[in-house]
Enzyme design. Structure first.
Site, mmCIF file in Angstrom:
data_model
loop_
_atom_site.group_PDB
_atom_site.id
_atom_site.type_symbol
_atom_site.label_atom_id
_atom_site.label_comp_id
_atom_site.label_asym_id
_atom_site.label_seq_id
_atom_site.Cartn_x
_atom_site.Cartn_y
_atom_site.Cartn_z
ATOM 1 N N THR A 105 40.564 38.128 40.815
ATOM 2 C CA THR A 105 40.627 40.224 41.395
ATOM 3 C C THR A 105 41.747 39.966 41.580
ATOM 4 O OG1 THR A 105 37.690 39.650 42.135
ATOM 5 C CG2 THR A 105 39.143 41.022 42.600
ATOM 6 N N LYS A 180 35.270 44.988 38.533
ATOM 7 C CA LYS A 180 35.461 43.878 39.876
ATOM 8 C C LYS A 180 36.066 44.872 41.357
ATOM 9 C CE LYS A 180 34.541 41.100 42.561
ATOM 10 N NZ LYS A 180 34.968 39.268 42.596
ATOM 11 N N LYS A 248 41.828 42.270 50.400
ATOM 12 C CA LYS A 248 43.362 42.343 48.671
ATOM 13 C C LYS A 248 42.539 43.242 48.060
ATOM 14 C CE LYS A 248 42.781 39.537 45.879
ATOM 15 N NZ LYS A 248 41.955 39.324 44.537
#
Length: 295
Positions: A105, A180, A248
């Site tokens: 990701t 995502k 993150k």
């Protein structure tokens, strides 16, 4: 490469990054009969896969040079950039006709940069982050959200189907990463709801496990409630997905939202809560560690 029509006949797959998710994916590929070469920074972490039959590459360069199809699943966008774009990285050692698939990701902009650089070398690139956590990886039921050229996606789709149950091309380069981000946004605010629901049940003097039994199948149901709720109540905060990696992702989503002039207060709240957990040293715990905020 040895491709035939829309199906991929792969002589060699390489997989770079065999963490919680990557190791299960490699195991599925091996069980399906594909030869897989693996590289990870710490060889000891790959030993179980080597026992299963995977081959070891001592460097990124060697992993790339032996492969028709190269998967990567590393930690941070900085790791992705380094492993693809530095002088000893994937693209520097790649050759015409290879396909690279980044399952980390990461940043949509970086996915586009990698796709452009790969194309200039006669290679093809897909961004294909996944959802489903450690459970989905172990069961081979991951949701794979893909960005890149449709013809390349169709070539790799049979390989994706070995470890994924829902495989969707969302658009061109970067579209998988944007999808995502939508996934992580839905999880972030849902995780807050799960924690608050269980905390409320406990404070009301209810049996929270019995409450889960009642509310999980109904309108409140979610993957997080069914899979992470029981872990929270059991005090099991080991990672199916690391808090540090989730934070993150939320930061990437916030950067993208700002570029689109989109105000997302739920995202900002989730970020504050997870940043507090990071400050308390829970970065290597699973995302369900958010429950500790309410304890």
């Amino acid at each position: 490469m040895n491709f035939s029509g829309g199906n991929v006949k792969v002589k060699t797959i390489s997989f770079i990054g065999t963490g919680v998710m990557g190791a299960s994916i490699v195991s599925h590929l091996l069980q399906a009969g594909y030869p897989v070469t693996v590289y990870t920074r710490t060889k000891e972490k790959a030993e179980p896969l080597l026992t299963e039959g995977a081959k070891w590459a001592p460097s990124v360069a060697e992993a790339v040079q032996k492969a028709d199809l190269i998967f990567t699943m590393v930690g941070m966008p900085a790791d992705v950039k380094e492993i693809y774009l530095n002088d000893n990285g994937i693209l520097a050692n790649g050759t015409n006709g290879q396909i690279v698939v980044d399952m980390t990701t990461s940043s949509p902009a970086l996915a586009k940069e990698i796709e452009k650089a790969a194309s200039e070398k006669g290679m093809a690139a897909l961004d294909a982050p996944v959802s489903g956590g450690d459970v989905g990886a172990k069961n081979g039921t991951l949701s794979i959200m893909c960005g890149g050229e449709e013809s390349i996606f169709e070539k790799v789709r049979p390989i994706f189907s070995i470890f994924g149950s829902r495989i969707v091309r969302q658009g061109g380069a970067g579209a998988g990463q944007h999808t995502k981000m939508s996934n992580q946004l839905a999880i972030a605010t849902n995780m807050i709801g799960v924690c608050e629901a269980l905390s409320y049940a406990e404070q009301a003097g209810l049996d929270p496990e019995r409450v889960l039994e009642s509310i999980s199948p109904g309108a409140a149901g979610s993957w997080s409630l069914s899979n992470l709720g029981p872990r929270m109540l059991a005090g099991n905060f080991e990672p199916g997905f690391y808090t540090k990696h989730f934070l993150k992702d939320l930061r990437i989503a916030l950067d993208e939202a700002r570029r689109m002039n989109l105000d997302l207060p739920g995202l900002q709240l989730a970020m504050r809560l997870y940043e507090d957990l990071m400050d308390k040293g829970y970065g290597d715990k699973g995302t369900q560690v958010l429950f500790k905020h309410y304890q």
